[in-house]
Enzyme design. Structure first.
Site, short mmCIF file in Angstrom:
data_model
loop_
_atom_site.label_atom_id
_atom_site.label_comp_id
_atom_site.label_asym_id
_atom_site.label_seq_id
_atom_site.Cartn_x
_atom_site.Cartn_y
_atom_site.Cartn_z
N CYS A 1 13.74 10.67 6.13
CA CYS A 1 13.88 10.20 7.51
C CYS A 1 15.31 10.38 8.01
O CYS A 1 15.52 10.57 9.20
CB CYS A 1 13.46 8.75 7.60
N GLU B 1 11.14 15.20 15.26
CA GLU B 1 11.28 15.17 13.81
C GLU B 1 10.32 16.19 13.18
O GLU B 1 9.13 16.14 13.42
CB GLU B 1 10.96 13.77 13.29
N LYS C 1 0.83 -1.20 0.00
CA LYS C 1 0.00 0.00 0.00
C LYS C 1 0.87 1.26 0.00
O LYS C 1 1.60 1.51 0.95
CB LYS C 1 -0.90 0.05 1.23
P1 NAI Z 1 2.18 7.92 8.57
O1 NAI Z 1 3.07 7.06 9.38
O2 NAI Z 1 0.79 8.18 9.06
O3 NAI Z 1 2.03 7.30 7.10
C1 NAI Z 1 2.88 6.33 6.54
C2 NAI Z 1 2.07 5.21 5.91
O4 NAI Z 1 1.36 4.51 6.94
C3 NAI Z 1 1.00 5.66 4.92
O5 NAI Z 1 0.92 4.72 3.88
C4 NAI Z 1 -0.27 5.62 5.77
O6 NAI Z 1 -1.43 5.46 5.00
C5 NAI Z 1 -0.02 4.41 6.64
N1 NAI Z 1 -0.77 4.38 7.91
C6 NAI Z 1 -1.26 5.41 8.62
N2 NAI Z 1 -1.85 4.97 9.74
C7 NAI Z 1 -1.74 3.61 9.74
C8 NAI Z 1 -2.14 2.57 10.65
N3 NAI Z 1 -2.76 2.83 11.78
N4 NAI Z 1 -1.84 1.31 10.34
C9 NAI Z 1 -1.18 1.01 9.21
N5 NAI Z 1 -0.78 1.94 8.31
C10 NAI Z 1 -1.05 3.23 8.57
O7 NAI Z 1 2.93 9.29 8.33
P2 NAI Z 1 2.28 10.73 8.00
O8 NAI Z 1 1.09 10.99 8.87
O9 NAI Z 1 2.08 10.81 6.56
O10 NAI Z 1 3.47 11.71 8.44
C11 NAI Z 1 3.57 12.14 9.78
C12 NAI Z 1 5.01 12.25 10.21
O11 NAI Z 1 5.65 11.00 10.12
C13 NAI Z 1 5.86 13.15 9.35
O12 NAI Z 1 5.76 14.48 9.75
C14 NAI Z 1 7.23 12.59 9.59
O13 NAI Z 1 7.77 13.14 10.78
C15 NAI Z 1 7.00 11.13 9.78
N6 NAI Z 1 7.28 10.34 8.57
C16 NAI Z 1 8.43 9.62 8.51
C17 NAI Z 1 8.75 8.91 7.36
C18 NAI Z 1 9.99 8.13 7.24
O14 NAI Z 1 10.46 7.90 6.14
N7 NAI Z 1 10.55 7.65 8.32
C19 NAI Z 1 7.87 8.95 6.19
C20 NAI Z 1 6.66 9.69 6.37
C21 NAI Z 1 6.41 10.37 7.53
#
Ligand code: NAI
Ligand code: MG
Length: 499
Positions: A313, A410, A205
């Site tokens: 990240c 972050e 996904k």
């Molecule tokens: P997120 O962690 O909510 O989204 C990442 C993925 O997880 C997306 O595909 C989303 O649809 C999915 N997701 C969301 N809730 C879920 C759940 N309960 N169970 C399973 N999958 C789920 O990240 P978001 O809200 O887009 O970004 C928030 C913060 O996260 C950012 O500000 C950043 O600090 C961090 N982040 C870190 C990343 C990294 O590469 N380590 C990438 C994206 C965000």
């Protein structure tokens, strides 16, 4: 000066910052044409080798964050759709993929790699339109490294016995993979390629703001004649992701995203037989010693944090400068910032594109306010931003306390905090003082200092005199709240095998 202003009026999308008397080079707009990108008005779910209408009957829009215009509408998978995808993956695993000779599996993976290369231009344009990152990055980084991941892991598929000599290895079964919006195609490749090479099948996904390159990859996979069900790509938001995590017939969850969601997933998977890898956030330190080649270091710092709008990240979001060179480094940073071009991500001159979403933009602005409230000093360049879309100028914070939230949490945006230090021990302690531990950078002329720091820093990756270098052959992953498990390289195979 007058001619620069004129250019800006003519071209509101791509705007160079104005610097009186800077002798700055004036760039003519060089936008990449959208015409070579074929994007459907609507996308269904890619299940069992076909695009299927969602049982949920629901769809949602994905927009271009640089223009706020809708690009396409994609299906929103519910739990029943997830179940269909998992069943297809299970069936393909049992009947076809786990039985196929490894060298036959490799041929498909190679084919996908070549097809990504053939469509590189189209994929780069779509990546930039859907996510807001500069075309230079999607063209030179995301797409080629995505292809390289498929090539690299295709090579391993029939050589696994050499990777694990004298060990019995077996694939896991069905892998559920959930990826974020900062490197959409690259993360898909990063997850799918090792899973296939080790004989697993996949339900993947993409993130809800950037589903399009994964759906293009689904088209490529369909054309590659990969047996139906080996890779299923379904779209949706958090609820869809949670349905994947909680599906009882999944053997492995691979997640990259926020630490908050990572923790939810870890709790959901605890007590089940599911294997899990989590690649979460970071708050990387970039450390400049007084003996470093300063211009090169400043360039590396800029690349480390402003690359992909800081949506990385392992972004080097905390800069530590040795006190004796602080003033000169700060001036060099400001001078270089003034030349960065913020604007139309499709323009080949653009350095900083659009913030991925309104939500992320709001989150970054929240931290700017927190930083000012905490008493840090904010510096932004005087650039004119496009009127539409989610843009912000590169931002520096000085006078930052170690305990302040902007130095601890972050931000995931083009925001750099700057602190000083005197000794090696002091900077090691400061750099390690964070809940994260994904990556770090060290800039110095002395090899001994590099070795001293790399052994004492709690970070999965430490770059020396460079930053943000990625390669399929080297493992990647973090310590502490940055997650666990390694992806990439030989280590990346273990995540998809029982050894
Ligand atoms: P997120 O962690 O909510 O989204 C990442 C993925 O997880 C997306 O595909 C989303 O649809 C999915 N997701 C969301 N809730 C879920 C759940 N309960 N169970 C399973 N999958 C789920 O990240 P978001 O809200 O887009 O970004 C928030 C913060 O996260 C950012 O500000 C950043 O600090 C961090 N982040 C870190 C990343 C990294 O590469 N380590 C990438 C994206 C965000
Ligand atoms: Mg989008």
């Amino acid at each position: 000066m007058a001619s620069i202003s004129k250019t800006i009026k003519k071209n509101k999308q791509s705007v160079a910052p104005l610097l009186e008397g800077s002798g700055m080079i004036e760039y003519a707009p060089a936008p990449e044409s959208k015409s070579s990108a074929k994007i459907n008005a609507k996308y269904d779910l890619f299940i069992n080798g076909k695009f299927e209408k969602p049982l949920s009957k629901k769809y949602f829009d994905t927009i271009n964050p640089a223009t706020e215009e809708k690009i396409s509408t994609v299906a929103e998978a519910n739990a029943a759709d997830v179940d269909r995808a998992v069943k297809a993956a299970r069936n393909a695993y049992n009947k076809v993929w786990s039985k196929m000779p490894a060298k036959e599996r490799a041929k498909y993976i190679y084919r996908i790699a070549r097809m990504i290369q053939e469509r590189a231009r189209e994929l780069a344009i779509i990546e930039t339109m859907d996510g807001g990152k500069p075309i230079r990055e999607s063209r030179d980084i995301d797409v080629p490294i995505a292809a390289n991941h498929f090539f690299y892991y295709a090579g391993w598929a029939d050589k696994l016995q050499y990777a694990y000599p004298n060990k019995k290895i077996e694939s896991l079964g069905v892998a559920g993979q959930i990826i974020p919006w900062n490197f959409p195609l690259l993360m898909a490749a990063w997850k799918i390629a090792p899973a296939l090479a080790t004989g697993n099948t996949v339900v993947l996904k993409p993130a809800e703001t950037t589903p399009l390159t994964a759906l293009k990859l689904a088209e490529i996979i369909q054309e590659s004649d990969l047996p139906p069900g080996v890779v299923n790509i379904i779209t949706g938001a958090g609820a869809t992701g949670a349905a994947i995590v909680n599906h009882p017939d999944i053997n492995k969850i691979a997640f990259t995203g926020s630490t908050d969601v990572g923790k939810i997933i870890q709790r959901a998977v605890a007590g089940t037989n599911k294997k899990i890898t989590l690649e979460l956030g970071g708050k990387a330190a970039n450390i400049i010693f007084d003996d470093a080649p300063l211009d090169q270091a400043v360039e590396g710092v800029i690349n480390g944090i402003f690359f992909n709008q800081g949506h990385v990240c392992c972004a080097g979001s905390r800069l530590f400068v040795q006190e004796s060179v602080y003033k000169i480094v700060l001036q060099k940073l400001k001078d270089r910032l003034a030349t960065l071009i913020v604007g139309d991500p499709l323009d080949k001159n653009t350095d900083i594109g659009a913030i991925n979403s309104k939500q992320q933009m709001d989150n970054i602005h929240k931290y700017l306010k927190i930083g000012e409230k905490e008493g840090a000093e904010m510096y932004q360049t005087q650039c004119i931003l496009p009127k539409k879309g989610f843009f912000m100028p590169p931002t520096l914070f000085t006078n930052v306390a170690q305990s302040s939230r902007i130095a601890q949490e972050e931000i995931f945006g083009p925001v750099l905090t700057i602190q000083t230090f005197r000794t090696d021990d002091e900077v090691i302690e400061k750099a390690n003082n964070t809940p994260y531990g994904l990556s770090a950078g060290v800039w110095t002329d002395k090899g001994s200092k590099i070795f001293n720091l790399t052994t004492k820093m709690r970070a999965g990756v430490v770059w020396a005199n460079t930053y943000n270098k990625f390669d399929p052959t080297s493992p990647f992953g973090g310590y502490k709240e940055s997650g666990f498990g390694r992806e990439g390289g030989l280590h990346g195979l273990s995540a998809y095998l029982n050894v």
